[in-house]
Each structure stands twice: as C-alpha cells, then as structure tokens.
Design a protein around this motif. Structure first.
Motif, PDB file in Angstrom:
ATOM      1  N   THR A 157       0.703  -1.161  -0.378  1.00 53.48           N
ATOM      2  CA  THR A 157      -0.489  -0.079  -0.372  1.00 53.48           C
ATOM      3  C   THR A 157       1.371   1.374   0.105  1.00 53.48           C
ATOM      4  N   GLU A 158       1.999   1.250   0.346  1.00 52.81           N
ATOM      5  CA  GLU A 158       3.097   2.292   0.513  1.00 52.81           C
ATOM      6  C   GLU A 158       3.261   3.282  -0.493  1.00 52.81           C
ATOM      7  N   LEU A 159       3.325   2.207  -1.821  1.00 52.97           N
ATOM      8  CA  LEU A 159       3.553   2.290  -3.328  1.00 52.97           C
ATOM      9  C   LEU A 159       2.122   3.651  -3.527  1.00 52.97           C
ATOM     10  N   ALA A 166       0.203 -11.566   9.398  1.00 50.01           N
ATOM     11  CA  ALA A 166       1.776 -11.182   9.460  1.00 50.01           C
ATOM     12  C   ALA A 166       2.829 -11.295   8.921  1.00 50.01           C
ATOM     13  N   MET A 167       3.699 -10.843   8.652  1.00 45.78           N
ATOM     14  CA  MET A 167       4.576 -10.631   8.096  1.00 45.78           C
ATOM     15  C   MET A 167       5.556 -11.597   8.123  1.00 45.78           C
ATOM     16  N   LEU A 168       6.807 -12.298   8.066  1.00 47.58           N
ATOM     17  CA  LEU A 168       7.550 -12.319   8.617  1.00 47.58           C
ATOM     18  C   LEU A 168       8.894 -12.194   8.174  1.00 47.58           C
ATOM     19  N   GLY A 213      10.600 -12.264   2.091  1.00 49.71           N
ATOM     20  CA  GLY A 213      12.306 -12.864   2.283  1.00 49.71           C
ATOM     21  C   GLY A 213      13.151 -11.688   1.530  1.00 49.71           C
ATOM     22  N   ASN A 214      13.021 -10.507   1.395  1.00 50.98           N
ATOM     23  CA  ASN A 214      13.863  -9.534   0.917  1.00 50.98           C
ATOM     24  C   ASN A 214      14.476  -8.825   2.066  1.00 50.98           C
ATOM     25  N   ASP A 215      13.716  -8.825   2.865  1.00 49.85           N
ATOM     26  CA  ASP A 215      14.024  -8.415   4.654  1.00 49.85           C
ATOM     27  C   ASP A 215      14.098  -9.678   5.469  1.00 49.85           C
ATOM     28  N   ASP A 232      22.986  -6.294   4.241  1.00 47.80           N
ATOM     29  CA  ASP A 232      21.900  -4.833   3.669  1.00 47.80           C
ATOM     30  C   ASP A 232      21.622  -4.804   1.996  1.00 47.80           C
ATOM     31  N   ARG A 233      19.983  -5.175   2.367  1.00 47.55           N
ATOM     32  CA  ARG A 233      20.027  -5.070   0.916  1.00 47.55           C
ATOM     33  C   ARG A 233      20.318  -4.767  -0.095  1.00 47.55           C
ATOM     34  N   GLU A 234      20.915  -3.819   0.468  1.00 46.44           N
ATOM     35  CA  GLU A 234      20.648  -2.332  -0.395  1.00 46.44           C
ATOM     36  C   GLU A 234      21.972  -1.943  -0.505  1.00 46.44           C
ATOM     37  N   CYS A 266       6.352 -14.103   0.086  1.00 47.82           N
ATOM     38  CA  CYS A 266       5.651 -12.791  -0.849  1.00 47.82           C
ATOM     39  C   CYS A 266       7.007 -12.068  -1.702  1.00 47.82           C
ATOM     40  N   GLY A 267       8.864 -12.423  -0.337  1.00 45.86           N
ATOM     41  CA  GLY A 267       9.718 -12.288  -1.042  1.00 45.86           C
ATOM     42  C   GLY A 267      10.280 -11.873  -2.976  1.00 45.86           C
ATOM     43  N   GLU A 268      11.190 -11.470  -3.065  1.00 49.60           N
ATOM     44  CA  GLU A 268      11.425 -11.535  -4.517  1.00 49.60           C
ATOM     45  C   GLU A 268      11.881 -12.503  -5.353  1.00 49.60           C
TER      46      GLU A 268
HETATM   47  C1  PEP Z   1      10.363  -8.684   1.745  1.00 46.96           C
HETATM   48  O1  PEP Z   1      10.680  -8.015   2.711  1.00 46.96           O
HETATM   49  O2  PEP Z   1      10.539  -9.960   1.442  1.00 46.96           O
HETATM   50  C2  PEP Z   1       9.004  -7.885   1.366  1.00 46.96           C
HETATM   51  C3  PEP Z   1       8.164  -8.268   0.171  1.00 46.96           C
HETATM   52  O3  PEP Z   1       8.648  -6.831   1.562  1.00 46.96           O
HETATM   53  P1  PEP Z   1       9.321  -4.843   1.135  1.00 46.96           P
HETATM   54  O4  PEP Z   1      10.340  -5.354  -0.060  1.00 46.96           O
HETATM   55  O5  PEP Z   1       8.284  -3.865   0.741  1.00 46.96           O
HETATM   56  O6  PEP Z   1      10.068  -4.397   2.000  1.00 46.96           O
END
Ligand code: PEP
Ligand code: MG
Length: 750
Positions: free
Chosen positions: A472-474, A603-605, A628-630, A639-641, A677-679
């Motif tokens: 929703t933040e988009l 909840a997101m894990l 999964g991204n976080d 760091d994912r970035e 639901c991560g990338e």
């Molecule tokens: C994630 O962290 O995997 C996720 C789906 O949330 P976002 O990429 O928006 O942080």
C-alpha cells in the motif's frame, strides 16, 4: 601575456569564439586555436591533446612541436606529464619539465628544447576530455595570472569539444557521444529491451561559452544568484526547525549562495570573457576536481552541496529546468545516477527499461521495476555522462549489460533475443488456466505482488490465484501529501472490484528504510533498514494506521477482507496492531459502516525473531507471509541495498533454506498457512527450492508466474528436496549448482 590580462584574455576568447563561428573543418579549427593561444600567451608551444579512446590521449594539434607528430603521438592515461594531468585532473606547472617525476620524452615531437611545461585538464562537469599544454624554452614557472587565463581557455575548449567543434574526417577526430559504448553492470531485473535514452537529469548544454559584454553577463549572473537565494530562503522557511539535517543542507546552500568568494571567482571568470553560465560551470568543474581529492567526508558533503547549487544556478541561467520539456522518446529507457521508488513511480509504466549508475537489487526502486516487469541494470558506471537524450540503447537485464548507440550487428542479435523471449512468453500464456501441480501431486498456489491499480489487469493475464502482497505504501510514495481516507477507500475498493472476488492481501504501510515519503520528515537514523519503519511507525503514530484500516474496512463494504502487518518482530507488536484493528472495527460499526463479511489478519515474517515467537502467536495469526527480501538481509546481516555485501549470500544457501523449512514446520504445527512473498519467489530456481522446503503459496511479480509454473509442473518436489539435502550433506553451502544440474538433466536451461 602583457599586463592588461583581463582585456587580453577577453580578446583571446573572442578570437576563439570567432573560430567556432567560422565555417571550417574541425582540424583547421584546432590548428588555429593552438596558434592563437601560443600567440596570446607568448609561448613557443601550445598543444591540445584529446582522448582517442577512454584510456589514450592523442596530440591533435600543436603550435611549436613538429607537425608530423600530430595524430601520431599518443600516451596512455597516467603516462608522462600529459598523462599525469589527465589521471590526476590537476595541473602541472614546472620550469624544468625533464626533472619532473614521470616525465617522458617523446622524440617525434622535438620537445627536448623546451624547459618549462604547463599542462591543465580540459574538463566538463567531471568528464575529462583532454589536456591543454603550453611550453617554452625559458626555464620559468607560469604566473598565477597566466594559469588563470589558461584555465578560462581550457573551459572554453571543453565547451567547444562538447559542442562538436573539432569533429572532422581528417586525423580521425570523432564527435563525442556518438560512438557505441558497452557498459557492464549488474542484473537488477531480468529481461531485454530496445529503446531510447531518457535522462533523469539531462546534461545542461551551454551554447555560448564566450561573451562580449562582461557587464551584461555579470548582471545576468547576479540576477540568477538572487533568484537562487530567494528559492533557498523559501525552502528554508518551509523546513521545520526540528528538522536538523535538511536545515543543515539548506544552510550550507545559503552559505554558498551568499559566498563572496564564489561570486568573486565567477565575476572574474566573466571579466576574462566567459559567459555567466560558463563561469558557473568552470567553478563547478573545479569543485568537482577538489571533491575527488578531499578525504574528509564532511567537506565532501559540502562540496556536493556546492555542486547541487551550481546545477540549480545553471538551470536558472539556461532556462533548462530539470523538467527540460524534453519529450519522452518512443520506448523510453530511463538513465539515472540513482533513483528513489517515488521518483520512479512518477515516470509511470511507460518506461521500457532502467539503467542506473548506482542502485541495488534489493532497493524499492528495483522492486518497482520488478513489479512492472521491466529490465533494470544497475552499476553501469559512467553512463550518465556518456548517454544523450534520445540515443538508441539496448538493455540486457539478464547479463547486466547495456549497449549505448549500438552497431547494427549488435542490435540485430539483440532483436533475435527479444523475439525468443516473446516466444517463451507465448508458451507461458498457454499455461494460464492450468494449476501449478507438481509431478508428485502437490499444488503450489501462485499469487502476484502488486502496489498500483495499473497492476491489477495482470491478475487475469498471468493466471495468478490472487494478490499475495499489495504494497500500500506505493500509493503514498507517488503523492506529495498524505492521501485522504476517502481517496484511499475508493482506491482499495477499485482494487477489490478489479480482483473480482480473488483474495487480495493488503499490507499496511511499510514506510521508513528506503521508502521515504516526500512529505515525511526524514529520520536521523544511522541504520534506517533497522530503524523506525513499517509497523513500528504504525503503532507509534497510530493516526495514519487507523486511517488506513478505516479505508480498508469501508472499501470492503461487506466483502471479505485480508490485512497483513509488515515487519512484525515480536508477538506484542502483532497483538497491539490487532487490538488497534478491533477498536477501529468497533467504531466503524458504530458509525454505521458495513463490516467485512470475514476478516483475515496476518503478519509478515521479516526478522528471524518472529520465527521463534511463542506458540500463541502462531495460533492467533491467520497466516504468515515470509518477506524474504528483508528476512535475508537480517539473516545474513547483509544490507539488501548494498550490492557489495548482498551478493555474497546466495538465497539458495543451505542455511537460509533450512531456516525456511523450520518456519514452515512451525506453522504446520499450528495449521497456520504460510506463503513467501519476497522477490526470490519469482525466480524459478528459488521458487522450486522454497516449494521443496514445504512452502505451498508463493507470491511474485506477475511476469514470473509463467516461468515458475512451467518449472513446477515438470518436477517432483521430493526429488528436489533430496537433491538439496544431498548437496548440503556433501558440504555445499549453496545448493545452486546441485539444483541447476538436477534441472539441466530434466531439460531446463537455468
Ligand atoms: C520483503 O521484505 O520481502 C517484502 C516483500 O517487503 P518489501 O520488499 O516491500 O520490504
Ligand atoms: Mg519487507
């Protein structure tokens, strides 16, 4: 140079400008210019060296050295004194050239008789284009005045080079920004595209580097600086006193905008014959050179501020705004140094691809590119200086490669690749109505990730069973102020309408980290990804979360509703969020709104801690979705970035897969549905591995559903799990190779 330096300098620039206006070939211009400079500076030698390719300088014109050396004498960057100027971007001024470290004698030039040497870079906005050299027999260092005069001349030469004044057939002087260039970056998002460059921040073009009337130019400069001051003051007035960071930057802007030294230097440049914009750019180039050598991070930041301010001033003077009015070309491919998710969303889905000089696979800009299924290449170093608006560009997100202004043969091969991918897409389209049923009889539910209304049509075309993650933040990122509850409610209602009864998992606002809202005060946090973000903000500042929950309830208007809270690190946070939801439901009911027919709350894990929450958490949550991204960034502490560390840790690392398996086991114990639901869920190999670890629902970008489904339908997950365990038993940290080999045996190209 005689005494009256200023007027002499102006005269020289005037003559240079006349050569620019003459209808002569590039070489003739260069020859004339070296003659004019030598004459004006009263030196025996003046030479211009320009880049032949990115590592080699070539003597392109000379007055005083042997003419036969022109276009023959070449040196690599760093080689000899000329190469040193090019490498360090600093001038060399010496009375005794042969005694200088690194001096290299070029016999074909006949330069042995000249003792003094003064060389300075010809550069434009951080891009080095060549080296200007004057030499004389007399052993003397050049005076400050002479140095300054030549700096001004070098500036004009840079502008002339940029304008293509020295292009010609003879001697092979090629125009800038016309040759094919290959950039090797990194994959941000797979896919290939052909299109035209659309620069996020276009280069400012200066067509009038020389001006006759210094008074008029000074006046233009002063007026522009006044406008700049006013805009900085009004920006400052809008910043809250508590917003220390932004204040500090703007105070620095104001300091520069009021700096007498800066103004004086630019006015002196004008006095020497430069136009107002050329004077600004000269000082900007000088600041950029200093930037490269300043070790103190604080000072570097300040020089960056000056750079930004100069850009603003240039835009005021040239009328070339950030929005230059440049039309988006057909099939636009965005080229930028870096870009935030909000800015990217502003461009909309028409983009065919994105190329960044910086960027990272895990950033939210990359998430947006992925959602739009457009190729993204990151770390394409130097592309913003090389590319021009409208240039043809081919982007290969699979290989992380970009071809700028490609040769026809490259373009043809590329088009074949695009055609092959289109062919594969057609095959996937044939699977839309079929289930993702594995050979061992397991059904894997494939859902799609979304965030914009424009994503919803993909629900039908991709064959997704529902929306597993609606970010929703988009919606908040693309606006300049907090959206109103009514607007949000109608948007969410339209999303549910478009989903036609399929389940949509609405994730409440996940802001903070790299998702900074334009209207939100940036937090002074050393580590935003681990800072005040997502549910932490939602709980501490309940107003926005309550408003969002109300909007969701009103949008559902009696339909089933699914809500998910992001970044839950401990049970208490989930409990608190649910309590807030219960209160909102109660008050909505009292206000007479129809409540949802059913309500699922999950909840997101995203932090390892939640996997170890008390049993009660698993009993009380309706479902869990692994972000999964976080989760990966906290699992590996990478760091994912930050590409440097991120790419060290493979998702198919056995440790991570085992952790996923443990989470699934924990959820199974309580019959709590779990999805991913991560990338990574959208990458076929990874998706298969997660399914083999027991995950039965995957949510991904729509374009991935076809390839993932095609693979799952031809595999036995028990066999895959055995391959993974055997690889780990043999000591493999990543099971990628073993899994790829297994798939290759079954005819898959991975
Ligand atoms: C994630 O962290 O995997 C996720 C789906 O949330 P976002 O990429 O928006 O942080
Ligand atoms: Mg996340």
């Amino acid at each position: 140079m005689p005494n009256n330096m200023e007027s002499e300098s102006r005269k020289l620039l005037g003559r240079l400008r006349d050569t620019l206006a003459e209808d002569s070939a590039g070489q003739a211009r260069l020859d004339r210019i070296t003659h004019l400079i030598a004459d004006s500076m009263q030196t025996e030698v003046c030479s211009i060296y320009l880049f032949r390719d990115k590592d080699t300088l070539e003597l392109c014109a000379t007055e005083g050295l042997k003419p036969e050396a022109v276009h023959k004498t070449r040196m690599r960057i760093g080689e000899g004194l000329v190469g040193r100027v090019a490498r360090t971007r600093c001038m060399v001024n010496t009375a005794d050239a042969p005694a200088e470290p690194g001096f290299r004698y070029m016999p074909e030039t006949g330069e042995e008789i000249y003792s003094s040497f003064f060389g300075l870079p010809i550069q434009r906005l951080g891009e080095i284009l060549g080296v200007l050299v004057v030499q004389s027999k007399e052993a003397r260092a050049f005076t400050d005045d002479e140095v300054y005069a030549l700096e001004v001349v070098a500036m004009v030469l840079a502008e002339m080079t940029e304008l293509g004044a020295f292009v010609g057939d003879e001697g092979g002087m090629g125009a800038l920004h016309t040759h094919p260039v290959l950039f090797r970056g990194l994959t941000g998002q797979e896919g290939v595209a052909e299109g035209h460059v659309y620069l996020h921040e276009p280069r400012v073009v200066i067509t009038n580097p020389v001006a006759d009337d210094p008074e008029a130019e000074s006046l233009r400069l002063r007026e522009a600086v006044d406008k700049l001051r006013i805009s900085v003051d009004s920006m400052l007035a809008r910043v809250e006193p508590s917003d220390k960071d932004q204040r500090e930057v703007l105070e620095a802007y104001r300091m520069f905008a009021n700096s007498r030294g800066w103004m004086r230097r630019m006015e002196e440049d004008i006095g020497r014959g430069l136009s107002a914009e050329a004077a600004v750019e000269k000082e900007q180039s000088a600041a950029r050179s200093r930037l490269a050598t300043v070790p103190d991070p604080y000072m570097r930041e300040r020089l960056h501020d000056l750079d930004d301010l100069s850009n603003r001033l240039l835009r005021i003077l040239t009328g070339q705004g950030k929005e230059t009015g440049a039309e988006m070309p057909e099939n636009p491919i965005l080229v930028a140094r870096n870009i935030g998710p909000g800015e990217l969303l502003d461009y909309g889905k028409d983009l065919k691809g994105i190329v960044l000089e910086q960027g990272s696979v895990g950033s939210h800009a990359a998430v947006v590119a992925r959602a739009w299924a457009i190729p993204l290449v990151i770390h394409a170093e130097g592309i913003t200086t090389e590319a021009l608006n409208g240039n043809t560009i081919l982007i290969d997100g699979d290989q992380g490669v970009v071809h700028l202004r490609p040769e026809e043969t490259v373009a043809t091969a590329f088009r074949d690749k695009i055609a092959m991918q289109a062919e594969a897409q057609k095959r996937y389209a044939g699977l839309v109505g079929l289930p993702a049923q594995t050979l061992c009889g397991k059904h894997i539910a494939l859902h799609m990730n979304a965030g914009l209304m424009a994503d919803l049509p993909s629900l039908a075309t991709s064959g997704a069973e529902g929306v597993g993650l609606f970010r929703t933040e988009l919606q908040f990122l693309i606006r300049n102020k907090v959206p109103k509850r009514g607007d949000l409610a109608s948007l969410y209602a339209r999303v549910m309408d478009a989903a036609k009864g399929k389940r949509v998992v609405f994730r409440t606002l996940d802001i903070g980290s790299d998702k900074v809202l334009p209207y939100m005060k940036p937090q002074d946090e050393p580590n935003p990804a681990m800072g005040w973000r997502a549910i932490r903000v939602g709980l501490d500042r309940g107003g926005v979360m309550r408003m969002q929950l109300q909007a969701l309830i009103r949008a559902a208007a009696g339909r089933p509703l699914t809500i998910m809270f992001p970044f839950v690190a401990q049970f208490d946070e989930f409990r608190e969020a649910k309590a807030m939801l219960a209160t909102v439901l109660e008050s909505e009911g009292k206000l007479g709104h129809v409540l949802p027919a059913s309500l699922e709350v999950g909840a997101m894990l995203e932090t390892p801690s939640l996997a170890f929450a008390p049993d009660r958490f698993f009993e009380e949550t309706d479902f869990i979705s692994i972000g999964g991204n976080d989760l990966k960034q906290f699992f590996f502490a990478a760091d994912r970035e930050n590409e440097r560390v991120r790419k060290r840790y493979d998702t198919l690392n056995y440790s991570f897969l085992s952790f996923i398996r443990q989470i699934v086991a924990r959820c199974d114990q309580f019959d709590t549905p779990v999805s991913f639901c991560g990338e990574d869920a959208g990458r076929p190999l990874e998706a298969v591995a997660f399914a083999a670890m027991g995950v039965r629902t995957l949510s991904m970008r729509p374009a991935s559903i076809g390839p993932v489904k095609a693979m799952l339908r031809r595999l036995d997950l028990d066999e895959v799990a055995a391959v993974i365990d055997q690889a780990a038993a043999s000591g493999a940290q990543s099971v990628r190779k073993a899994l790829s080999d297994h798939l290759a045996e079954r005819g898959f190209v991975t």
